[in-house]
Scaffold this active site. Structure first.
Site, mmCIF file in Angstrom:
data_model
loop_
_atom_site.group_PDB
_atom_site.id
_atom_site.type_symbol
_atom_site.label_atom_id
_atom_site.label_comp_id
_atom_site.label_asym_id
_atom_site.label_seq_id
_atom_site.Cartn_x
_atom_site.Cartn_y
_atom_site.Cartn_z
ATOM 1 N N CYS B 88 -4.025 5.041 6.101
ATOM 2 C CA CYS B 88 -3.979 5.556 7.478
ATOM 3 C C CYS B 88 -5.216 6.430 7.730
ATOM 4 O O CYS B 88 -6.328 5.943 7.650
ATOM 5 C CB CYS B 88 -2.661 6.281 7.744
ATOM 6 N N HIS B 196 0.923 1.771 6.832
ATOM 7 C CA HIS B 196 1.476 2.557 5.736
ATOM 8 C C HIS B 196 2.154 1.645 4.720
ATOM 9 O O HIS B 196 3.290 1.242 4.942
ATOM 10 C CB HIS B 196 2.490 3.566 6.274
ATOM 11 N N GLU B 198 3.444 2.443 1.994
ATOM 12 C CA GLU B 198 4.628 3.111 1.435
ATOM 13 C C GLU B 198 5.822 3.034 2.374
ATOM 14 O O GLU B 198 6.918 3.432 2.024
ATOM 15 C CB GLU B 198 4.289 4.571 1.087
#
Lengths: 258, 216
Positions: B88, B196, B198
């Protein structure tokens, strides 16, 4: 291609899911972390936890739920309920929430939205708006913000308020119709559309979902970019996958990752 | 082998650390995942991850606030050529400069500027928030085994700015949001995702696992 989102919302009280969840074989239907894991596996696009009796004393319980959820679920998580200070938001984000949802604190002190957005970025500040129709039959539509679960009328126009909080830095609006919440009659489409068309940020439609057509209506007619629902998923009426398949048949772009 | 996730006060690293631990476990590459704010840890790490949420200028200030951190990043990534993963705003920081809230110098690793996205369709909302598929501009080890294109897996985006790479060869993948939006950039041993990983469930864990195996 960009997809619309389906967001199951879990009401959490003292670290437990209110009313329980019974759509799959959970060992503990009241454990929000187990419910989150199940929704993750079921293809939910995002999750929302609402701490319905947030207080200073039990704040730690919710943070623990968020922490354990973030360890097990690699999907976006929004947490709301009793978010009143920059420290509240920091604690949630540090525990693994991606977005914090501000409700009453933004109504009583608009500057809080700006402080929060400047500190953490617009993208993680959601402003939750609880609105109720106040115009009478035959009058032009008008909705006002209500607080305290719909009991307190504020006199604030919902569409104006949405514009204002977005100008202060809200990155997303979670819009709940207090008229429809719990009725299963579908979203207040006129309200959703009025707000979604008024602001440049994503709007999540909430309140009133009783069947899968309602989800389609919220996006197609309400111009929302995401739909939030609770009971139709929690009580096994429909799975998230069924909801997505239904929306796909209606021509809406949904994420159907295996 | 160690993986350093740089902690410079930019948001939550808990999810990122857990996702890297999980991906490491799943692939049998049990590399220790170290969340650290110490430049020494970063300088000697075998792999470096730079997350980042919020505004470009804020994140840059956060990096600069740790004495020696930018030097340590340059040491590990530029001089030693350790695999680097920016996420990001951590990816945007690789650019020459960012134009969010004024002009801010980036790390200058990938020539280009970070500017506001401008979807051609005026009904599209900003931020670009939600799930989108990826279109590969060129092959890259990070995308190994990951289905891309309109029938591919989805990545979770939440951003209003993007890195516009000056050299098209640095653009690995894009997403369509009223026009192409930068999704992955890569050059030498450096890679970065605007989305993202994650938070991107299956695609995200696969991509992180690919990074942990990557031997550029």
């Amino acid at each position: 291609m960009f997809k619309v989102r389906i967001i199951p919302c879990l009401d959490v009280k003292d670290g437990r899911v209110v009313k329980g969840i019974n759509f799959v074989d959970l060992r503990d239907a009241g454990d929000p972390v187990e419910a989150a894991i199940a929704y993750d596996a079921a293809g939910a696009d995002e999750l929302c936890f609402l701490d319905i009796n947030a207080s200073h004393e039990n704040r730690g319980i919710m943070l623990d739920v968020v922490r354990r959820t973030a360890e097990a679920c690699f999907m976006p998580l929004t947490v709301g309920g009793g978010v009143r200070t920059v420290d509240d938001i920091r604690a949630l984000l540090n525990s693994g929430a991606d977005k914090a949802s501000i409700n009453t604190a933004a109504v009583t002190r608009r500057a809080f939205v700006k402080e929060a957005a400047e500190k953490f970025g617009d993208q993680c500040i959601v402003v939750a708006i609880d609105a109720k129709k106040v115009s009478g039959e035959g009058e032009p539509n008008r909705w006002e913000i209500f607080t305290h679960g719909g009991r307190n009328r504020t006199g604030i126009d919902a569409v104006d308020y949405a514009r204002e909080v977005v100008s202060l830095g809200a990155g997303e609006i979670l819009l709940t119709s207090m008229d429809r919440d719990g009725t299963k009659q579908g979203f207040d489409i006129a309200l959703t559309r009025a707000v979604a068309d008024a602001v440049p940020v994503p709007v999540i439609a909430s309140g009133g979902v009783g069947n899968l057509d309602h989800l389609v209506d919220g996006i197609r007619d309400g111009h929302a970019t995401a739909v939030l629902a609770a009971s139709i998923f929690h009580f096994g009426q429909h799975t998230v996958r069924e909801a997505k398949a239904h929306m796909a048949r209606a021509g809406l772009p949904v994420r159907l990752d295996p | 082998m160690s993986v350093a996730i740089v902690d410079y006060g930019s948001g939550n690293l808990h999810s990122a650390a857990k996702a890297f631990e999980r991906a490491a476990r799943d692939t049998g590459h049990s590399q220790p995942i170290l969340v650290t704010s110490h430049p020494d840890d970063v300088a000697r790490a075998d792999r470096v991850v730079l997350p980042g949420v919020g505004a470009f200028a804020d994140c840059r200030r956060g990096l600069d606030a740790i004495p020696g951190m930018v030097e340590a990043l340059n040491e590990a990534v530029r001089r030693k050529g350790r695999p680097f993963f920016g996420i990001c705003v951590g990816m945007q920081l690789m650019a020459t400069r960012g134009n969010e809230h004024g002009v801010t110098e980036g790390l200058g690793w990938i020539p280009g500027e970070v500017d506001k996205i401008a979807p051609t369709d005026p009904t599209l909302k900003i931020p670009h928030m939600g799930w989108n598929t990826l279109n590969a501009n060129r092959p890259h080890a990070l995308l190994d085994g990951i289905p891309v294109g309109s029938d591919g897996l989805h990545a979770y985006f939440v951003h209003s700015y993007q890195l516009n790479a000056a050299d098209p060869a640095d653009l690995v993948a894009s997403a369509d949001y009223g026009g192409a939006v930068t999704a992955i950039v890569g050059r030498d041993t450096m890679v970065g995702t605007q989305f993202h990983p994650e938070k991107s469930q299956k695609l995200g864990l696969h991509l992180i696992a690919n990074f942990l195996k990557w031997a550029p």
